[in-house]
Every structure is written in structure tokens, then in C-alpha cells.
Design an enzyme around this catalytic site. Structure first.
Site, mmCIF file in Angstrom:
data_model
loop_
_atom_site.group_PDB
_atom_site.id
_atom_site.type_symbol
_atom_site.label_atom_id
_atom_site.label_comp_id
_atom_site.label_asym_id
_atom_site.label_seq_id
_atom_site.Cartn_x
_atom_site.Cartn_y
_atom_site.Cartn_z
ATOM 1 N N GLU A 59 -4.080 -4.709 6.320
ATOM 2 C CA GLU A 59 -4.895 -3.498 6.303
ATOM 3 C C GLU A 59 -4.939 -2.929 4.876
ATOM 4 O O GLU A 59 -4.023 -2.196 4.471
ATOM 5 C CB GLU A 59 -4.308 -2.440 7.240
ATOM 6 C CG GLU A 59 -4.231 -2.869 8.681
ATOM 7 C CD GLU A 59 -4.247 -1.682 9.637
ATOM 8 O OE1 GLU A 59 -5.068 -1.705 10.560
ATOM 9 O OE2 GLU A 59 -3.480 -0.726 9.444
ATOM 10 N N GLY A 108 -10.338 3.930 7.610
ATOM 11 C CA GLY A 108 -11.043 5.178 7.890
ATOM 12 C C GLY A 108 -12.088 5.554 6.849
ATOM 13 O O GLY A 108 -12.561 6.687 6.828
ATOM 14 N N HIS A 152 2.904 0.652 9.497
ATOM 15 C CA HIS A 152 1.526 1.055 9.188
ATOM 16 C C HIS A 152 1.542 1.878 7.901
ATOM 17 O O HIS A 152 2.479 2.629 7.646
ATOM 18 C CB HIS A 152 0.948 1.874 10.347
ATOM 19 C CG HIS A 152 -0.526 2.084 10.213
ATOM 20 N ND1 HIS A 152 -1.066 3.020 9.360
ATOM 21 C CD2 HIS A 152 -1.572 1.451 10.800
ATOM 22 C CE1 HIS A 152 -2.392 2.946 9.443
ATOM 23 N NE2 HIS A 152 -2.727 2.009 10.307
ATOM 24 N N SER A 161 -11.624 -0.140 8.988
ATOM 25 C CA SER A 161 -13.069 0.065 9.188
ATOM 26 C C SER A 161 -13.753 -1.079 9.936
ATOM 27 O O SER A 161 -14.909 -1.406 9.650
ATOM 28 C CB SER A 161 -13.762 0.342 7.852
ATOM 29 O OG SER A 161 -13.301 1.569 7.303
ATOM 30 N N GLU A 181 0.122 4.479 7.109
ATOM 31 C CA GLU A 181 0.264 5.932 7.317
ATOM 32 C C GLU A 181 1.719 6.310 7.536
ATOM 33 O O GLU A 181 2.150 7.392 7.144
ATOM 34 C CB GLU A 181 -0.633 6.361 8.494
ATOM 35 C CG GLU A 181 -2.104 6.329 8.084
ATOM 36 C CD GLU A 181 -3.083 6.053 9.220
ATOM 37 O OE1 GLU A 181 -2.699 6.154 10.400
ATOM 38 O OE2 GLU A 181 -4.246 5.724 8.905
ATOM 39 N N GLY A 200 -8.814 1.040 14.367
ATOM 40 C CA GLY A 200 -8.451 2.448 14.535
ATOM 41 C C GLY A 200 -9.548 3.198 15.273
ATOM 42 O O GLY A 200 -9.685 3.097 16.493
ATOM 43 N N GLY A 201 -10.368 3.932 14.531
ATOM 44 C CA GLY A 201 -11.374 4.818 15.124
ATOM 45 C C GLY A 201 -12.243 4.166 16.196
ATOM 46 O O GLY A 201 -12.514 4.777 17.232
ATOM 47 N N ASN A 238 -5.413 0.785 17.649
ATOM 48 C CA ASN A 238 -4.378 1.745 17.249
ATOM 49 C C ASN A 238 -4.993 3.138 17.361
ATOM 50 O O ASN A 238 -5.836 3.500 16.546
ATOM 51 C CB ASN A 238 -3.945 1.449 15.807
ATOM 52 C CG ASN A 238 -2.991 2.501 15.255
ATOM 53 O OD1 ASN A 238 -2.490 3.351 15.992
ATOM 54 N ND2 ASN A 238 -2.742 2.443 13.953
ATOM 55 N N TRP A 239 -4.572 3.881 18.386
ATOM 56 C CA TRP A 239 -5.170 5.196 18.624
ATOM 57 C C TRP A 239 -4.615 6.259 17.665
ATOM 58 O O TRP A 239 -5.097 7.380 17.656
ATOM 59 C CB TRP A 239 -4.944 5.621 20.078
ATOM 60 C CG TRP A 239 -5.906 4.970 21.028
ATOM 61 C CD1 TRP A 239 -6.693 3.880 20.778
ATOM 62 C CD2 TRP A 239 -6.202 5.380 22.374
ATOM 63 N NE1 TRP A 239 -7.458 3.590 21.880
ATOM 64 C CE2 TRP A 239 -7.173 4.478 22.873
ATOM 65 C CE3 TRP A 239 -5.723 6.387 23.207
ATOM 66 C CZ2 TRP A 239 -7.692 4.592 24.174
ATOM 67 C CZ3 TRP A 239 -6.236 6.496 24.499
ATOM 68 C CH2 TRP A 239 -7.206 5.606 24.968
ATOM 69 N N LYS A 240 -3.554 5.914 16.916
ATOM 70 C CA LYS A 240 -2.953 6.892 15.992
ATOM 71 C C LYS A 240 -2.646 8.190 16.761
ATOM 72 O O LYS A 240 -2.259 8.126 17.911
ATOM 73 C CB LYS A 240 -3.867 7.099 14.784
ATOM 74 C CG LYS A 240 -4.261 5.757 14.139
ATOM 75 C CD LYS A 240 -4.986 5.909 12.837
ATOM 76 C CE LYS A 240 -5.297 4.521 12.279
ATOM 77 N NZ LYS A 240 -5.895 4.558 10.959
HETATM 78 P P1 13P Z 1 -9.885 2.410 11.081
HETATM 79 O O1 13P Z 1 -10.367 1.268 11.972
HETATM 80 O O2 13P Z 1 -10.174 3.757 11.681
HETATM 81 O O3 13P Z 1 -10.331 2.237 9.682
HETATM 82 O O4 13P Z 1 -8.270 2.313 11.061
HETATM 83 C C1 13P Z 1 -7.672 1.091 10.804
HETATM 84 C C2 13P Z 1 -6.221 1.207 11.068
HETATM 85 O O5 13P Z 1 -5.501 1.852 10.324
HETATM 86 C C3 13P Z 1 -5.692 0.525 12.258
HETATM 87 O O6 13P Z 1 -4.306 0.514 12.262
#
Ligand code: 13P
Length: 248
Positions: free
Chosen positions: A162, A168, A92, A208, A94, A229-230, A9-11
């Protein structure tokens, strides 16, 4: 057998320059033993889908519940499919937080996505306060009951667990805590949809996930992959995660 899924997920990250990362991932993982999915920002979806060819599936990060109409700035599920997506991430944390999305919103979006031929990755997870108050399983149960539409199949439904406090932050739950929630999600899916759908839907862990912790997470029962994510933004981070899943 459930096909394992390594999803990124590149957000709100990535422009045309990052397509080079996608080409590297494609070259490295041609014929991978697991499914690979990248969900870039909508502006990159078409280009990334073309660059990814058949090696990698692509997905959106949200969609509107309506097919089309007067919704300035929104994107429909059919538009995501038209841009090359086969998946969409929905609910998600967020989006639940930034856009006040409710379980009902997520369910309606998921219905629209399924109608457009997309598979859905529905996200659930608790806050740290909820975990500390021993409410995690109740929260997850409510989100599952409210967010998943009836029309899913084992192939079209993916759940991503999640924990919000793990996103993050570099913190992850203990492996026992991950296993407890994943086993619980599996049992809820079997209860509601029967063993066919309930056993074939995939359950991802997200929060993470890094090259250094992926293998141990993938060893936990009912973890069918990760939503990353990251660490999905760079091939040098995402590739070892894909490899750990292949070995799991
Ligand atoms: P991180 O891997 O950066 O913690 O993000 C997880 C996430 O929210 C994937 O949707």
C-alpha cells in the site's frame, strides 16, 4: 495456485446499520471464485462474522502482542479469533503513523496472531518522498525483513503493498510501478522462505482501488487481489471489484 483475495478494510467506519451491506455482498457472491475478507472495526467483528456466515471471512485491523493482561483498550489476537475472525491486518501505515508502530512491533503482533490461529495481512508501503528519492524498494525490503516473523506459512501470510500516497487520494502508481514492487516482494519472500512459502503467500495491492481501476490492477503480475478501503464500505462499489478479481 494462489487463491485470489478481495479484502476490505473498513478502518474506523461502520456501525450496526452497515451490516445490511454485508448481507448484500454475501447474497451476491455466494460461491464466489475468489476469497472475500472484511475487516470491520472491532465493535462490529462478532456481529459481522455472524452475518457473513461462511461466504465471507472476517478479520481484525490490529491486535496486541500479548495474549492477555493489563493493557486497557487493547485487543488480543485470541479475542479476535473468539469473535469470529480468521485474519488480522497488521502494520497498516495508519497504525505505523498514528501509533508509532515499528517493524518490530508488527513482527511481535504477527507472532501472537499466528499463535492464535489467525492469518496475517502485513502492510508495507513507501511515502511519496521515498518514492521520489528512488528509495521504494529499499523501504519495502526493510519493512518485509523487519515485520514478518519466521513462523509464517504460504497459507497464513498475506502481504499488502500500500503506497502511502495512494491511500484515500484517488492516485495510484502506474501499472509498471505496481508490477515492479509486487515482483520484488515475491522475490524477497522466495529468498527468505524458499519457493514453497514464497510462491504461495498472496500479495495484495492497496490504495485507491475502485471499480473503475480494479481490472487493470488485477492484470499486473503477482497481484493476487486487493486491500480496499473506502470502496469496501458499499456493496455497490465492492461487488464490481470482487467481480473484476474473479475475471482476472
Ligand atoms: P483506500 O482504498 O480508501 O485508498 O484505502 C486503502 C487502504 O488503506 C486499505 O487498507
Amino acid at each position: 495456485m494462489r487463491r485470489k483475495l478481495a479484502a476490505g478494510n473498513w478502518k474506523m467506519n461502520g456501525t450496526g446499520a452497515e451490516l445490511a451491506e454485508v448481507r448484500t455482498i454475501c447474497d451476491t457472491h455466494q460461491g464466489a471464485g475468489v476469497e472475500i475478507l472484511l475487516c470491520p472495526p472491532a465493535t462490529l467483528l462478532h456481529r459481522l462474522s455472524e452475518a457473513a456466515s461462511s461466504a465471507i471471512a472476517t478479520g481484525g485491523q490490529d491486535c496486541h502482542k500479548a495474549e492477555n493482561g493489563a493493557h486497557t483498550g487493547d485487543i488480543s489476537a485470541g479475542m479476535l479469533a473468539d469473535a469470529g475472525a480468521s485474519y488480522v491486518i497488521l502494520g497498516h501505515s495508519e497504525r505505523r503513523e498514528d501509533h508509532e508502530e515499528t517493524d518490530q512491533d508488527v513482527r511481535e503482533k504477527a507472532r501472537a496472531a499466528l499463535a492464535a490461529g489467525l492469518k496475517v495481512v502485513i502492510c508495507v508501503g513507501e511515502t511519496l518522498e521515498e518514492r521520489d528519492a528512488a528509495n521504494t524498494l529499499d523501504i519495502i525490503a526493510g519493512q518485509l525483513a523487519g515485520s514478518i516473523p519466521d513462523a509464517v506459512t504460504g497459507d497464513t501470510l498475506v502481504i499488502a503493498y500500500e503506497p502511502i500516497w495512494a491511500i484515500g487520494t484517488g492516485k495510484i502508481p502506474t501499472l509498471d510501478q505496481i508490477g515492479e514492487v509486487h515482483d520484488f516482494i515475491r522475490s524477497r519472500l522466495e529468498q527468505r522462505f524458499g519457493s514453497g512459502v514464497g510462491r504461495s503467500a498472496r500479495i495484495l495491492y492497496g490504495g485507491s482501488v475502485k471499480p473503475g481501476n480494479a481490472a487493470e490492477i488485477f492484470g499486473v503480475s503477482n497481484v493476487d487481489g486487493a486491500l480496499v478501503g473506502g470502496a469496501s464500505l458499499k456493496a455497490t462499489d465492492f461487488s464490481p471489484i470482487i467481480e473484476a478479481l474473479e475475471k482476472a
